[in-house]
Design an enzyme around this catalytic site. Sequence first.
Site, PDB file in Angstrom:
ATOM      1  N   HIS A  75      -2.158  -8.538  -3.686  1.00 16.49           N
ATOM      2  CA  HIS A  75      -0.752  -8.960  -3.706  1.00 16.49           C
ATOM      3  C   HIS A  75      -0.624 -10.465  -3.480  1.00 16.49           C
ATOM      4  O   HIS A  75      -1.415 -11.077  -2.756  1.00 16.49           O
ATOM      5  CB  HIS A  75       0.090  -8.175  -2.701  1.00 16.49           C
ATOM      6  CG  HIS A  75      -0.287  -8.330  -1.258  1.00 16.49           C
ATOM      7  ND1 HIS A  75       0.160  -9.373  -0.477  1.00 16.49           N
ATOM      8  CD2 HIS A  75      -1.048  -7.556  -0.449  1.00 16.49           C
ATOM      9  CE1 HIS A  75      -0.304  -9.235   0.750  1.00 16.49           C
ATOM     10  NE2 HIS A  75      -1.048  -8.151   0.807  1.00 16.49           N
ATOM     11  N   ASP A  77       2.122 -12.251  -2.223  1.00 16.59           N
ATOM     12  CA  ASP A  77       2.910 -12.766  -1.104  1.00 16.59           C
ATOM     13  C   ASP A  77       2.103 -12.769   0.184  1.00 16.59           C
ATOM     14  O   ASP A  77       1.052 -12.131   0.288  1.00 16.59           O
ATOM     15  CB  ASP A  77       4.185 -11.952  -0.925  1.00 16.59           C
ATOM     16  CG  ASP A  77       3.912 -10.479  -0.643  1.00 16.59           C
ATOM     17  OD1 ASP A  77       3.020  -9.906  -1.294  1.00 16.59           O
ATOM     18  OD2 ASP A  77       4.588  -9.897   0.217  1.00 16.59           O
ATOM     19  N   ASP A 114      -4.795 -12.724   4.087  1.00 14.36           N
ATOM     20  CA  ASP A 114      -4.176 -11.459   3.703  1.00 14.36           C
ATOM     21  C   ASP A 114      -3.020 -11.786   2.767  1.00 14.36           C
ATOM     22  O   ASP A 114      -1.981 -12.239   3.215  1.00 14.36           O
ATOM     23  CB  ASP A 114      -3.683 -10.735   4.954  1.00 14.36           C
ATOM     24  CG  ASP A 114      -2.837  -9.506   4.660  1.00 14.36           C
ATOM     25  OD1 ASP A 114      -2.889  -9.003   3.523  1.00 14.36           O
ATOM     26  OD2 ASP A 114      -2.114  -9.061   5.570  1.00 14.36           O
ATOM     27  N   GLU A 144       4.446  -7.236  -1.298  1.00 14.83           N
ATOM     28  CA  GLU A 144       3.766  -6.144  -0.601  1.00 14.83           C
ATOM     29  C   GLU A 144       4.168  -6.089   0.863  1.00 14.83           C
ATOM     30  O   GLU A 144       4.325  -5.015   1.448  1.00 14.83           O
ATOM     31  CB  GLU A 144       2.250  -6.319  -0.728  1.00 14.83           C
ATOM     32  CG  GLU A 144       1.426  -5.137  -0.222  1.00 14.83           C
ATOM     33  CD  GLU A 144       0.993  -5.276   1.229  1.00 14.83           C
ATOM     34  OE1 GLU A 144       0.397  -4.325   1.766  1.00 14.83           O
ATOM     35  OE2 GLU A 144       1.268  -6.326   1.847  1.00 14.83           O
ATOM     36  N   GLU A 145       4.354  -7.253   1.473  1.00 14.94           N
ATOM     37  CA  GLU A 145       4.521  -7.318   2.920  1.00 14.94           C
ATOM     38  C   GLU A 145       5.888  -6.874   3.413  1.00 14.94           C
ATOM     39  O   GLU A 145       6.022  -6.467   4.566  1.00 14.94           O
ATOM     40  CB  GLU A 145       4.243  -8.748   3.417  1.00 14.94           C
ATOM     41  CG  GLU A 145       2.843  -9.280   3.113  1.00 14.94           C
ATOM     42  CD  GLU A 145       1.761  -8.610   3.941  1.00 14.94           C
ATOM     43  OE1 GLU A 145       2.075  -7.666   4.690  1.00 14.94           O
ATOM     44  OE2 GLU A 145       0.599  -9.025   3.838  1.00 14.94           O
ATOM     45  N   ASP A 168      -7.857  -5.548  -0.287  1.00 16.22           N
ATOM     46  CA  ASP A 168      -6.864  -5.874   0.740  1.00 16.22           C
ATOM     47  C   ASP A 168      -7.135  -5.186   2.075  1.00 16.22           C
ATOM     48  O   ASP A 168      -6.214  -4.718   2.727  1.00 16.22           O
ATOM     49  CB  ASP A 168      -5.463  -5.504   0.232  1.00 16.22           C
ATOM     50  CG  ASP A 168      -4.346  -6.000   1.137  1.00 16.22           C
ATOM     51  OD1 ASP A 168      -4.601  -6.919   1.931  1.00 16.22           O
ATOM     52  OD2 ASP A 168      -3.227  -5.460   1.063  1.00 16.22           O
ATOM     53  N   HIS A 451      -1.213 -11.421  10.007  1.00 12.27           N
ATOM     54  CA  HIS A 451       0.218 -11.365  10.323  1.00 12.27           C
ATOM     55  C   HIS A 451       0.568 -12.172  11.576  1.00 12.27           C
ATOM     56  O   HIS A 451       1.684 -12.061  12.073  1.00 12.27           O
ATOM     57  CB  HIS A 451       0.723  -9.924  10.487  1.00 12.27           C
ATOM     58  CG  HIS A 451       0.643  -9.114   9.226  1.00 12.27           C
ATOM     59  ND1 HIS A 451       1.321  -7.926   9.066  1.00 12.27           N
ATOM     60  CD2 HIS A 451      -0.029  -9.309   8.068  1.00 12.27           C
ATOM     61  CE1 HIS A 451       1.070  -7.423   7.879  1.00 12.27           C
ATOM     62  NE2 HIS A 451       0.241  -8.256   7.250  1.00 12.27           N
TER      63      HIS A 451
END
Length: 479
Positions: A75, A77, A114, A144-145, A168, A451
Amino acid sequence: MEVKHLEPQAIWKNFAALNEVPRPSKKEERVIEFIRKFGENLGLPTTVDEVGNVIIRKPASSGMENRKPTVLQSHLDMVCQKNADVDFDFDTQGIQMETDGEWVWAKGTTLGADNGIGVASMMAVLESSELAHPELEALFTIDEETGMTGALNLKPGTLKGEILLNLDTEEDDEIDIGCAGGVDVTATTKFETVQTSVDGVKISVKGLQGGHSGMDIIKGLGNANVILGRLLYAGLDSGLKLISIDGGGLRNAIPREAVAEISVKTADDFLAKAEKLKSEILDEFASLEKDLEIKIEKGGISGNAVSDEDSRKIILALKAAHNGVYRMSPDVEGLVETSNNIARVELKDGNFKVLCLSRSSVESTKIAVAEQLKSVFELAGMSVEFGGSYPGWKPKPGSEIVQVMEKIYQEKFGAKPSVVACHAGLECGIIGAHYPEMEMVSFGPTIRGAHSPDEKASVKSVQKFWDFLQDILKNIPEK
């Protein structure tokens, strides 16, 4: 050393170029254009679908035409988190990276490894004229996030691949064959406010590690909203009125910081209770959250407050709402089956909002924990909505591609990989709903602190991952 000069340069140069492009979730226009131009400049068929997913197709290398067509997927983003004292605009600035040759990290912000390492790896495969590989479809999804809207809106029939390699995950000795689904739980209400002239108190919680609300939930890390709620609960008998709360941020990140402003009739009584509880909380987390800082300061607070009764409703709801692991899997040892993250708590001018993300690999239990939260918040007079629901991915441990990857890993690295399911939302679950016959596997290099601003990627692990990926593509089974 600059990041782009690290080995393997095939990945790091692309990662450095990618990180120059701002790519917050739901604001991926620039990175979509970046990847589209990348594919077109290689002379490869490149398309952008209606929602912004980019697909670049590459014919099989010589001698590989009889292998199963394969999808590489990552992904575009990234989670945008920064330390409070860092001045940085994710909408306009590229990520500022640093390295010591062993790890790569960013200056006070998330790194975007990520899933940027996965994206950069796909770019490296696409531009290589030397790698052996089957017919490829490189699928770069969006958002995705914060909703997985790219995967959710991928139309059936778009992909022709029979195998999907999702790049991922964050432990380089794992082959992931299943994941959790999720649902957003949002509680809101509007309270009347009243003037207050009694003592003001500011409570702040900061310095927590934070992290991924799925993968890291099992670690028992501190949640700033939960800790703040405990401190507020200590003031229920002290005539406490809430003025404001500002805690946490994104649903998929464990909250690192939270602040509340309150008024208290008997401030000295409250301060004594709160300071005692503060000491107990710091002791609880002494070995796990070494940088946890709690401040309880009297004075300097202004603004209208929520009434005693409504303040009580909010505090009791925060105390009662489940946070953390809800149930461990009875079938997969060590796997969190179901959890909830109280991600965001906000009170401003009487407007109150709580954002949660509930996850589970079992659909019925996902709904059960979401309904438990709904019950708590509705008892407090709030409106509750469910949204962004997405399915989990049921493991198929005996699939042909899993067997191939296990064999390659053991031969290359002299050990068996861990074949696991993860407590995170991977797009495989959604894509699998569109393509039920497709064999899917997820794997990736070692990434720590995803994150959070502590995110870092292992240089040695990226090399290991790149070697592994090349051998997998070379050994994709025949049609």
